[in-house]
Design a protein around this motif. Structure first.
Motif, PDB file in Angstrom:
ATOM      1  N   ASP A  50      40.166  -1.761  23.915  1.00 21.97           N
ATOM      2  CA  ASP A  50      39.981  -3.187  24.178  1.00 21.97           C
ATOM      3  C   ASP A  50      41.125  -3.981  23.536  1.00 21.97           C
ATOM      4  N   GLY A  98      31.440  -5.785  29.335  1.00 20.37           N
ATOM      5  CA  GLY A  98      32.128  -6.747  28.468  1.00 20.37           C
ATOM      6  C   GLY A  98      33.621  -6.845  28.702  1.00 20.37           C
ATOM      7  N   GLN A  99      34.154  -5.990  29.588  1.00 21.05           N
ATOM      8  CA  GLN A  99      35.593  -5.997  29.864  1.00 21.05           C
ATOM      9  C   GLN A  99      35.847  -6.458  31.288  1.00 21.05           C
ATOM     10  N   ASP A 143      39.028  -8.771  27.540  1.00 25.07           N
ATOM     11  CA  ASP A 143      37.641  -9.239  27.436  1.00 25.07           C
ATOM     12  C   ASP A 143      37.230  -9.956  28.715  1.00 25.07           C
TER      13      ASP A 143
END
Lengths: 298, 298
Positions: free
Chosen positions: A144, A234-235, A295
């Motif tokens: 991430d 979440g990405q 994100d």
């Protein structure tokens, strides 16, 4: 001849009135975003036709060409996408659509050959399913923006064999998919798979897009690459390629997809032990590439 | 991560550079007219995408929609033409393409249902071939710009039945063509035929164009009309409609095809003798309309 009173709501037999009349009609589109899209599309289509003084013969050719293009579409091949790619529209959309994080992996176009529901493989397995080519071992990590591994990332990978063909171009109905897989990362965010080395290939030779390219740029080749689509909770989904630095076509990709940060070394290896411990009795290639996602809210 | 030297001929990962890069590539198109068309098309497509900040989701919807549109095409139906018609592109092209002679019949769009090689009929015959509807007798003369009759003019006529359907929408493969004919004028330039009265009808209800119209203008109806294509030696081909003045949709044609000079009286007649001497035992309609063609060199 009949009488010709002006009974119509608007006169639009004068050239300069047609666009106004069409725009006025579409201005009633209820959904605001669709209204914005339609009004801009109409404005630009009309501007194009006026700028080039499009003739009826050219219009008829275009209508026939669009119909033919539709006939080249099949599951796993959207010929319209090839036009969008070849006219730079795909890269324009990708580039303006994604918020660019300084360190994140750059996106590139999806291309016409993505299939949903690709066969699932475990990490480290051979996904080639009999595709012709030199063995290749690829590995890396999904990270991430904060450098942390992304768990439960679903990776779609698809690519050509050493003839430059994809499974959808060569009998996927009978043979099933090959050089196409879905992999899911564990807690360490790592991925790895065996397949075959992709090669440079031209835009499909049997459709309408190749006809356009031959008549215009004369450039129909793509540099060798692997396609990746990576999706994780979440990405922001990441769709990109990794290009082979040894390709002769990096500077002339027919679809404008190359970006320097996506060029990597597919390293030739002599027979011996592979990175995963496997004994190889023939030459093979290795690729190491990490992907950095963005994100979802960034 | 791999090293990322700038090895590509052009950097085009910045939004403002993509269009320049694409235009530079297509500037090599050998044919001058094709080059002009492609450069203008690319410029306007990119301007559209930038102006509306087209998203990847919208792009994917469009690619899928184009593919679906292709699947609605069949012999005698080009769904892309319906989009061109509904977006005003067809009328724009027709209007700017034809040199307008002050007295010549105005052209209008060809529409998606023209077929080549329509069945040939002699003047005065019934071309309806069993189409449902009220009998209609149409007659008139093909004239040149100097008021002289046009001999050997080949007239294609095609139209809906009283359900608003064309033969290509209703089993032409099994039943053969109906309400569709080719007629050739003699030395007097006169034409005449029996058929059935056309009615107002909506854009085909089963394709993608109707989906667009329902989501945007909400107007999908066409006023009742006959299609004509007239071709003759030394004359510019004329493609037009004759519209029924009694139509409720003259002011809101879904494809912007109406022009006041093309509106005519389809006159109701009670049982009795028709203009050609035929005894009619039921109500029928008559239409008188002369067409004035334009010199091919005008």
């Amino acid at each position: 001849m009949s009488d010709t009173p002006n009974t119509t709501e608007h006169r639009y037999d004068a050239l300069h009135l047609i666009t106004d009349e069409v725009l006025a009609r579409y201005a009633n589109t209820p959904d605001p975003r669709l209204r914005e899209l339609m009004l801009s599309l109409i404005k630009h289509i009309h501007s194009f036709a006026k700028e080039v003084k499009l003739t009826s013969e050219e219009w008829a050719f275009a209508m026939n060409f669009l119909e033919q293009t539709g006939q080249w579409c099949s599951p796993g091949r959207n010929e319209f996408m090839i036009f969008s790619d070849a006219l730079g529209l795909s890269m324009l959309t990708v580039t303006q659509d994604y918020p660019r994080s300084q360190h994140a992996t750059e996106p590139t176009l999806v291309g016409p050959f993505l299939l949903e529901n690709a066969p699932e493989f475990a990490m480290g397995e051979d996904i080639s399913a009999g595709a012709a080519g030199t063995p290749m071992y690829a590995q890396g990590q999904i990270l991430d923006m904060h450098g942390q591994p992304v768990a439960h990332a679903v990776i779609d990978v698809w690519h050509s064999d050493d003839r430059g063909l994809y499974d959808v171009q060569d009998g996927i109905e009978e043979k099933g998919p090959w050089a196409r897989a879905q992999l899911t990362t564990g807690a360490d965010g790592r991925y790895s798979f065996w397949s075959v080395l992709p090669v440079d290939y031209p835009v499909p030779q049997d459709g309408t897009a190749i006809q356009m390219l031959q008549a215009t740029t004369g450039r129909s080749w793509r540099p060798a690459h692997l396609h990746f689509r990576i999706q994780a909770p979440g990405q922001r989904p990441l769709i990109t390629h990794i290009f082979d630095r040894n390709s002769k076509n990096l500077d002339s990709d027919a679809v404008f997809g190359v970006r320097p940060s996506l060029i990597a070394d597919f390293k030739p290896q002599t027979p011996g032990q592979a990175p995963d411990g496997k004994r190889m009795d023939r030459d093979f290639f290795t690729l190491d590439y990490n992907f950095i996602m963005t994100d979802a809210l960034a």
